[in-house]
Design an enzyme around this catalytic site. Structure first.
Site, PDB file in Angstrom:
ATOM      1  CG  HIS A   1      50.984  13.952   4.295  1.00  0.00           C
ATOM      2  ND1 HIS A   1      52.021  14.734   4.748  1.00  0.00           N
ATOM      3  CD2 HIS A   1      50.877  14.204   2.970  1.00  0.00           C
ATOM      4  CE1 HIS A   1      52.537  15.421   3.737  1.00  0.00           C
ATOM      5  NE2 HIS A   1      51.853  15.121   2.651  1.00  0.00           N
TER       6      HIS A   1
ATOM      7  CG  ASP B   1      52.354  17.190  -0.052  1.00  0.00           C
ATOM      8  OD1 ASP B   1      52.804  16.121   0.394  1.00  0.00           O
ATOM      9  OD2 ASP B   1      52.606  17.604  -1.203  1.00  0.00           O
TER      10      ASP B   1
ATOM     11  CE1 TYR C   1      57.804  15.690  -4.924  1.00  0.00           C
ATOM     12  CE2 TYR C   1      55.973  16.514  -6.237  1.00  0.00           C
ATOM     13  CZ  TYR C   1      56.448  15.935  -5.081  1.00  0.00           C
ATOM     14  OH  TYR C   1      55.574  15.584  -4.078  1.00  0.00           O
TER      15      TYR C   1
END
Length: 382
Positions: free
Chosen positions: A360, A180, A310
Site C-alpha cells: 500500500h 491511499d 475522514y
C-alpha cells in the site's frame, strides 16, 4: 502581505520539542496485553515498546530533518488554510509538472525515495525525456500544513486547493499521482481541472464497488482474492476509519498527548497494509523513514486534524461519482484492492499494472516499480 504569496519553508523543530518527545517516551505507561494473540487485537504493546525505545534512544530526527530540508519547500495560503508543499523542479527543459498527493497515515515523507528519480531520471538510470517537476503538498490538516481551523475540508475542497496551487505555480498542463487518500484526491483534481490535467495515475485502485452484484461478474481469480480481502478489511480492519469519521476529537486527545499512542496508531496500519510477504513493518519499509513519518505527525500536532478528513468526507462515502474522461492509470500492489472493471466504471482507464511485490505504501516499499509505472503511464501523454 498578499494571501497568495509563496514563502520559503524549512523544517526546524525546536530542541525543547525533541527533548519533550524523549521524556514522554521514557515515561510511557504501557498497556497490558494477552499472551499469544499476535496482532489480532491490534499493535502488541511489547512490539511498540521496542520501537518506542529505538525512537527515543537511537533514531536521529536531526539527520532526517536535514534530509527533508534538501528538498525545496514552501508555504502559501489557499482558501484560508496554510498549505505546505515540496516543489522540486527538474533541470530537464522538457520536464512535465506532476502533483503528488499522500494519504493517511502518510505524509510527504513517503516521497523521499521517488523525488530524485522523478526529477532527474538520468542520474538514476532513466531517460531524461521522462523528467518531472514535482509538487508534493501536505494535505490540509496534515504535517507542516498544520491543523485545519474550520470545518469543511473534505476531498473536493482539497482538490480545489490543489487546482489553485498548480495555477499559482504557473503550471497550465500537469499530471496528478497519489496513493491511499491521494488516490481519491488525484482523480478529483482531474475532474475539476480537466482542461489542465493531462493524466491521473494512482497506486492502489480507481473507485470502490457500488454493491451491484453485476460488478463482480467475470472477475479474475486475483480480483476475486482482492475483493475478499476488501470485504475482510471492511469487517475487521475498518475500526480506525469508523473512529476517525465519527469521533476524531475524542481519539485526538490521546494521540496528541502520547507519542507512544501516535506510534501504535500508525504502525498498526503499516503492519496491515505493507507487502504481506513481510511480517513486520520494518521488514517492508525503512524503520527510520517510518519513524520520520510518525515524528512529523507528532511534532506538528496533526493527529486530530488529519483524522478530521475522514469526518469531513464521510458524507460522500457511497455516493455516485461523476465519470472522468481524463486518461487514467493504476498500479496495483499486493494488499491493494484495485479491480480494473470497477475503475473503468468511473474513469477513462488507459493503463493498468499489477505487481507481485510492494504494498500500500508503494513509494516507500517499491519506489523503483512505482517510478517506472509513473514514467510509462505519462510517456504517451506528454
Amino acid at each position: 502581505m498578499s494571501t497568495s504569496e509563496i514563502r520559503p519553508f524549512r523544517v526546524d523543530v525546536p530542541q525543547a520539542d525533541l527533548d519533550d518527545l524523549h521524556d514522554r517516551l521514557a515515561r510511557t505507561r504501557w498497556a497490558d496485553e494477552l499472551p499469544g494473540v499476535g496482532w489480532s487485537y491490534g499493535a502488541p504493546a511489547s512490539y511498540v515498546k521496542g520501537l518506542a525505545e529505538y525512537w527515543r534512544t537511537t533514531y536521529d530526527w536531526r539527520a532526517w530533518e536535514a534530509k527533508l530540508n534538501e528538498f525545496p519547500q514552501f508555504t502559501t495560503e489557499i482558501d484560508g488554510q496554510n498549505i505546505h508543499f515540496l516543489h522540486v523542479r527538474s533541470a530537464e527543459p522538457g520536464a512535465m509538472p506532476l502533483l503528488l498527493t499522500h494519504g493517511w497515515p502518510g505524509s510527504i515523507v513517503e516521497f523521499m525515495n521517488i523525488i530524485g528519480p522523478l526529477t532527474d531520471p538520468a542520474a538514476h538510470g532513466g531517460d531524461p525525456a521522462d523528467a518531472f517537476h514535482v509538487v508534493a503538498p501536505s494535505i490540509p490538516g496534515f504535517g507542516f500544513s498544520g491543523p485545519t481551523t474550520e470545518a469543511g475540508w473534505n476531498i473536493p475542497r482539497v482538490a480545489r486547493a490543489w487546482k489553485t496551487l498548480m495555477s499559482r505555480l504557473g503550471y497550465t498542463r500537469y499530471g496528478t499521482q497519489g496513493g491511499d487518500t491521494g488516490s481519491v484526491i488525484s482523480p478529483e483534481v482531474g475532474r475539476i481541472d480537466s482542461s489542465h490535467v493531462i493524466g491521473v495515475h494512482v497506486n492502489g485502485g480507481l473507485g470502490f464497488p457500488s454493491g451491484d452484484p453485476e460488478e463482480f461478474a467475470g472477475l479474475s481469480a486475483a480480483e476475486q482474492e482482492r475483493l475478499g480481502r476488501m470485504q475482510e478489511q471492511m469487517q475487521d480492519g475498518a475500526g480506525y476509519a469508523i473512529i476517525q469519521s465519527t469521533r476524531p476529537q475524542t481519539l485526538g486527545v490521546g494521540l496528541a498527548d502520547s507519542p507512544a499512542g501516535q506510534l501504535a496508531w500508525i504502525v498498526e496500519k503499516f503492519q496491515e497494509w505493507t507487502d504481506p510477504a513481510h511480517d513486520l513493518p520494518e521488514d517492508a519499509v525503512s524503520l527510520d523513514q517510518l519513524l520520520t513519518n510518525v515524528s512529523v505527525y507528532w511534532f506538528t500536532g496533526t493527529a486530530t486534524s488529519s483524522a478530521r478528513l475522514y469526518k469531513e468526507e464521510a458524507a460522500n462515502w457511497g455516493k455516485k461519482t461523476e465519470r472522468s474522461e481524463v486518461p487514467s492509470g493504476a498500479a496495483v500492489f499486493p494488499n491493494d484492492f484495485g479491480i480494473r472493471s470497477i475503475g473503468e466504471r468511473d474513469h477513462n482507464v488507459v493503463h493498468w499494472s499489477e505487481f507481485d511485490r510492494g504494498g500500500h505504501f508503494a513509494a516507500m516499499e517499491a519506489p523503483d516499480l512505482l517510478v517506472g509505472d509513473v514514467r510509462t503511464f505519462f510517456r504517451d501523454l506528454r
